[in-house]
Design a protein around this motif. Structure first.
Motif, short mmCIF file in Angstrom:
data_model
loop_
_atom_site.label_atom_id
_atom_site.label_comp_id
_atom_site.label_asym_id
_atom_site.label_seq_id
_atom_site.Cartn_x
_atom_site.Cartn_y
_atom_site.Cartn_z
N ARG A 16 0.83 -1.22 0.00
CA ARG A 16 0.00 0.00 0.00
C ARG A 16 0.86 1.26 0.00
O ARG A 16 0.59 2.20 -0.74
CB ARG A 16 -0.95 -0.02 1.20
N TYR A 19 2.50 1.61 -3.44
CA TYR A 19 1.45 1.96 -4.41
C TYR A 19 1.06 3.43 -4.27
O TYR A 19 0.99 4.16 -5.28
CB TYR A 19 0.23 1.06 -4.23
N GLU A 29 -3.82 5.37 -11.71
CA GLU A 29 -3.95 4.13 -10.94
C GLU A 29 -3.35 2.93 -11.67
O GLU A 29 -2.69 2.09 -11.05
CB GLU A 29 -5.41 3.86 -10.61
N GLN A 30 -3.57 2.84 -12.97
CA GLN A 30 -3.07 1.70 -13.73
C GLN A 30 -1.53 1.70 -13.76
O GLN A 30 -0.90 0.67 -13.56
CB GLN A 30 -3.62 1.72 -15.15
N GLU A 33 -0.21 0.78 -10.30
CA GLU A 33 -0.32 -0.66 -10.08
C GLU A 33 0.81 -1.41 -10.80
O GLU A 33 1.49 -2.25 -10.22
CB GLU A 33 -1.68 -1.17 -10.58
N GLU A 34 1.03 -1.06 -12.06
CA GLU A 34 2.07 -1.72 -12.85
C GLU A 34 3.46 -1.47 -12.27
O GLU A 34 4.25 -2.40 -12.12
CB GLU A 34 2.01 -1.20 -14.29
N THR A 36 4.22 -0.60 -9.22
CA THR A 36 4.33 -1.24 -7.91
C THR A 36 4.64 -2.72 -8.06
O THR A 36 5.52 -3.26 -7.36
CB THR A 36 3.03 -1.02 -7.09
N GLN A 37 3.94 -3.39 -8.96
CA GLN A 37 4.21 -4.81 -9.19
C GLN A 37 5.65 -5.00 -9.67
O GLN A 37 6.35 -5.90 -9.20
CB GLN A 37 3.23 -5.37 -10.23
#
Length: 164
Positions: A16, A19, A29-30, A33-34, A36-37
């Motif tokens: 979290r 992110y 957001e997308q 997310e990418e 962060t992964q």
């Protein structure tokens, strides 16, 4: 607790924060997310280099920041390539309509090395999204975009050499 459990704990504890940090940088957001992964994937590969001189969250956010800036640089290169393509008046997709040109392009495409050939074919002929291509290769969406655009540039250069 084995190494996998420890890594899962780090992921659960810091996902979290990382992110939200990337979201504050990207405001998307997308992308957050990418990135962060990808950050946790890179951290997993580099965990032996973590010396504990700072908090784990600080180390992860540093990886995230570098990953995000690399992503931005890749995006800028893609934009420059698209502008350059427009200026040169070369539209590869339109060229495929002409059957003679299509044969030339297929011959050049056949000479490309992997993964360029496959990514290009999946995108253009398979009409797959960059997201789907990235899933096939187990890579990021930005990797799929960059690989596709590099393949296009190589094809264009080879076609220009063939004409010259």
């Amino acid at each position: 607790m084995d190494g996998l459990d420890k890594l899962e704990g780090v992921y659960n504890q810091h996902f979290r924060d990382v992110y939200l940090f990337v979201l504050s940088l990207s405001r998307d957001e997308q992308i957050a997310e990418e990135i962060t992964q990808e950050t946790f994937f890179k951290a997993l590969k580099q965990i032996d280099h973590f010396r504990g001189e700072c908090k784990m969250s600080v180390w992860l956010c540093q990886i995230a920041k570098n990953t995000y800036f690399s992503h931005l640089n890749a995006q800028r290169r893609l934009v420059r390539m698209a502008v350059q393509e427009e200026e040169n008046g070369v539209n590869l997709e339109q060229s495929l309509i002409d059957q003679t040109e299509s044969l030339r392009i297929h011959k050049v495409l056949h000479s490309l090395s992997e993964p360029y050939k496959e990514v290009f074919m999946l995108r253009l002929f398979g009409e797959l999204s960059f997201d789907h291509i990235s899933q096939i290769f187990g890579r990021t969406e930005s990797w799929a975009r960059v690989t596709y655009h590099r393949a296009r540039a190589r094809i264009q250069n080879l076609l220009k050499e063939d004409n010259g």
